[in-house]
Scaffold this active site. Structure first.
Site, PDB file in Angstrom:
ATOM      1  N   TYR A  32       0.897  -0.892  -0.278  1.00 38.88           N
ATOM      2  CA  TYR A  32      -0.237  -0.402   0.192  1.00 38.88           C
ATOM      3  C   TYR A  32       0.677   1.256   0.277  1.00 38.88           C
ATOM      4  O   TYR A  32       2.272   1.099   0.252  1.00 38.88           O
ATOM      5  CB  TYR A  32      -1.188  -0.086   0.650  1.00 38.88           C
ATOM      6  CG  TYR A  32      -0.348   0.347   2.916  1.00 38.88           C
ATOM      7  CD1 TYR A  32       0.476  -0.811   3.112  1.00 38.88           C
ATOM      8  CD2 TYR A  32      -0.541   1.803   3.103  1.00 38.88           C
ATOM      9  CE1 TYR A  32       1.300   0.052   4.084  1.00 38.88           C
ATOM     10  CE2 TYR A  32       0.226   2.123   4.303  1.00 38.88           C
ATOM     11  CZ  TYR A  32       1.181   1.190   5.124  1.00 38.88           C
ATOM     12  OH  TYR A  32       1.696   1.376   6.126  1.00 38.88           O
ATOM     13  N   ARG A  51       8.977   4.310  -4.357  1.00 41.41           N
ATOM     14  CA  ARG A  51       8.807   3.144  -3.243  1.00 41.41           C
ATOM     15  C   ARG A  51       6.854   1.922  -3.507  1.00 41.41           C
ATOM     16  O   ARG A  51       7.794   0.500  -3.450  1.00 41.41           O
ATOM     17  CB  ARG A  51       8.652   3.533  -2.075  1.00 41.41           C
ATOM     18  CG  ARG A  51       8.573   3.014  -0.818  1.00 41.41           C
ATOM     19  CD  ARG A  51       8.618   3.418   0.405  1.00 41.41           C
ATOM     20  NE  ARG A  51       6.732   4.244   0.364  1.00 41.41           N
ATOM     21  CZ  ARG A  51       6.517   5.126   2.046  1.00 41.41           C
ATOM     22  NH1 ARG A  51       7.387   5.040   3.015  1.00 41.41           N
ATOM     23  NH2 ARG A  51       4.997   5.358   1.847  1.00 41.41           N
ATOM     24  N   LYS A 146       6.575  -1.742   1.935  1.00 38.88           N
ATOM     25  CA  LYS A 146       5.245  -1.263   2.877  1.00 38.88           C
ATOM     26  C   LYS A 146       4.257  -2.059   2.525  1.00 38.88           C
ATOM     27  O   LYS A 146       3.261  -1.973   1.264  1.00 38.88           O
ATOM     28  CB  LYS A 146       5.267  -0.056   2.060  1.00 38.88           C
ATOM     29  CG  LYS A 146       4.404   0.620   3.337  1.00 38.88           C
ATOM     30  CD  LYS A 146       3.769   2.395   2.378  1.00 38.88           C
ATOM     31  CE  LYS A 146       3.098   3.240   3.261  1.00 38.88           C
ATOM     32  NZ  LYS A 146       3.666   2.864   4.784  1.00 38.88           N
ATOM     33  N   GLU A 179      11.774   2.300  14.161  1.00 40.99           N
ATOM     34  CA  GLU A 179      11.102   3.847  14.098  1.00 40.99           C
ATOM     35  C   GLU A 179       9.683   3.513  14.645  1.00 40.99           C
ATOM     36  O   GLU A 179       9.360   2.342  15.606  1.00 40.99           O
ATOM     37  CB  GLU A 179      10.792   3.557  12.327  1.00 40.99           C
ATOM     38  CG  GLU A 179       9.733   1.589  12.233  1.00 40.99           C
ATOM     39  CD  GLU A 179      10.161   2.003  10.938  1.00 40.99           C
ATOM     40  OE1 GLU A 179       9.881   2.782   9.844  1.00 40.99           O
ATOM     41  OE2 GLU A 179      10.313   0.544  10.007  1.00 40.99           O
ATOM     42  N   LEU A 203      11.391   1.221   7.674  1.00 41.35           N
ATOM     43  CA  LEU A 203      10.244   1.555   6.142  1.00 41.35           C
ATOM     44  C   LEU A 203      10.791   3.006   5.903  1.00 41.35           C
ATOM     45  O   LEU A 203      11.247   4.017   6.442  1.00 41.35           O
ATOM     46  CB  LEU A 203       8.969   1.780   6.238  1.00 41.35           C
ATOM     47  CG  LEU A 203       8.319   2.580   5.300  1.00 41.35           C
ATOM     48  CD1 LEU A 203       8.193   0.829   4.321  1.00 41.35           C
ATOM     49  CD2 LEU A 203       7.029   2.602   5.264  1.00 41.35           C
TER      50      LEU A 203
END
Ligand code: PMP
Length: 285
Positions: A32, A51, A146, A179, A203
């Site tokens: 996504y 990406r 992702k 993260e 990411l």
């Protein structure tokens, strides 16, 4: 009326459904993107596309359409909705097939897209910073993809919500902070912005990339290296970034106060100007 996109059709959101056998629901077999738009102008569209392409290629997922057609379809969807400042959500899955683990041989990837109002943190949160908590890093090793497989992320975010915190920061067994559950994270020490380098461990946030570019252009020093929870707790400042939040300071980690400082504040201003300038560019069609 809110309009969504499902595999070639623009339809009222309430009727926008996917098949029970979509591999997204069976296996979270998909990827996504979330792309923000302001005044109907998409922010950082090209890096989001790059990406996405990378995530698709890594998982051997076919692109549902070429980039130009996707750009046009996104703009059409934005045009059909009455939202000036929104978040576009785009999901590509391996499509509908009888449930079996191996990739189906003749299934078309499915593409769905929605838009919603871009709800940013409040002015008070931007000014005063927000509280974060930590959560054990329990995710898979390919975090640069992702993927829609977000169960660890939602468990962490829920823990944060239960503790009245804005975000959960993942901590590895050795104390390294990777993260946030839906953000990239930074600390500042002696005027230097410290953040995890891009790797499979995090990411590669699009906002991260933009913030680091802005920092560089404005002579704010950056050190892309791992940092630990111990370092974070004694940092001069801490902050985080994401498409939906932009950049926001952190004033507390696991109950320990973190000072507010000038670096996050400066970057907030620079990012705001950057986003406003994009809004004035003609949209590529
Ligand atoms: N890390 C994770 C795990 C995320 O889910 C997100 C938001 N999608 C980010 C970082 C920030 O990425 P971006 O700036 O592209 O929104």
């Amino acid at each position: 009326m809110r309009i969504s996109y499902v595999n070639g059709s623009f339809i009222p959101h309430e009727q926008a459904t996917i098949h029970i056998d979509d591999r997204g629901t069976d296996f979270a077999d998909g990827v996504y993107e979330v792309i923000a738009y302001k005044n109907r102008k998409l922010i950082d569209l090209e890096p989001h596309f790059a990406r996405l392409k990378n995530s698709l290629a890594f998982l051997h997922l076919a692109e549902p359409m070429n980039s130009n057609t996707l750009r046009t379809t996104i703009n059409t969807l934005i045009g059909k909705n009455k939202i000036d400042d929104g978040l576009l959500y785009l999901r590509i899955t391996r499509g509908v097939a009888e449930r079996a683990h191996p990739f189906p041989s003749d299934t078309k990837t499915s593409l769905v897209m929605t838009v919603k109002e871009w709800k940013k943190p409040s002015d008070a949160e931007y000014t005063n910073g927000v509280k974060v908590i930590t959560h054990p890093e329990i995710r898979w090793a390919w975090r640069h993809i992702k993927s829609i497989c977000l169960l660890p992320n939602i468990m962490a975010k829920q823990k944060a919500a239960d503790l009245n915190a804005k975000e959960a920061w993942f901590v590895e067994k050795d104390g390294t902070i990777t993260e946030g559950s839906s953000s990239n994270v930074y600390i500042v020490k002696n005027g230097i912005v410290i953040t995890q380098p891009e790797s499979n461990d995090i990411l590669g946030g699009i906002t991260r990339k933009t913030i680091l570019n802005l920092a560089q252009e404005n002579n704010i020093k950056i050190d892309e290296r791992k940092f630990t929870l111990t370092e974070a707790i004694s940092a001069d400042e801490a902050f985080m970034t994401s498409t939906s939040m932009g950049i926001i300071a952190v004033n507390e980690i696991d109950g320990k106060k973190i000072p507010l400082g000038t670096t996050a504040r400066r970057l907030q201003g620079l990012y705001e100007s950057y986003v406003n300038a994009i809004g004035e560019l003609p949209q590529i069609n």
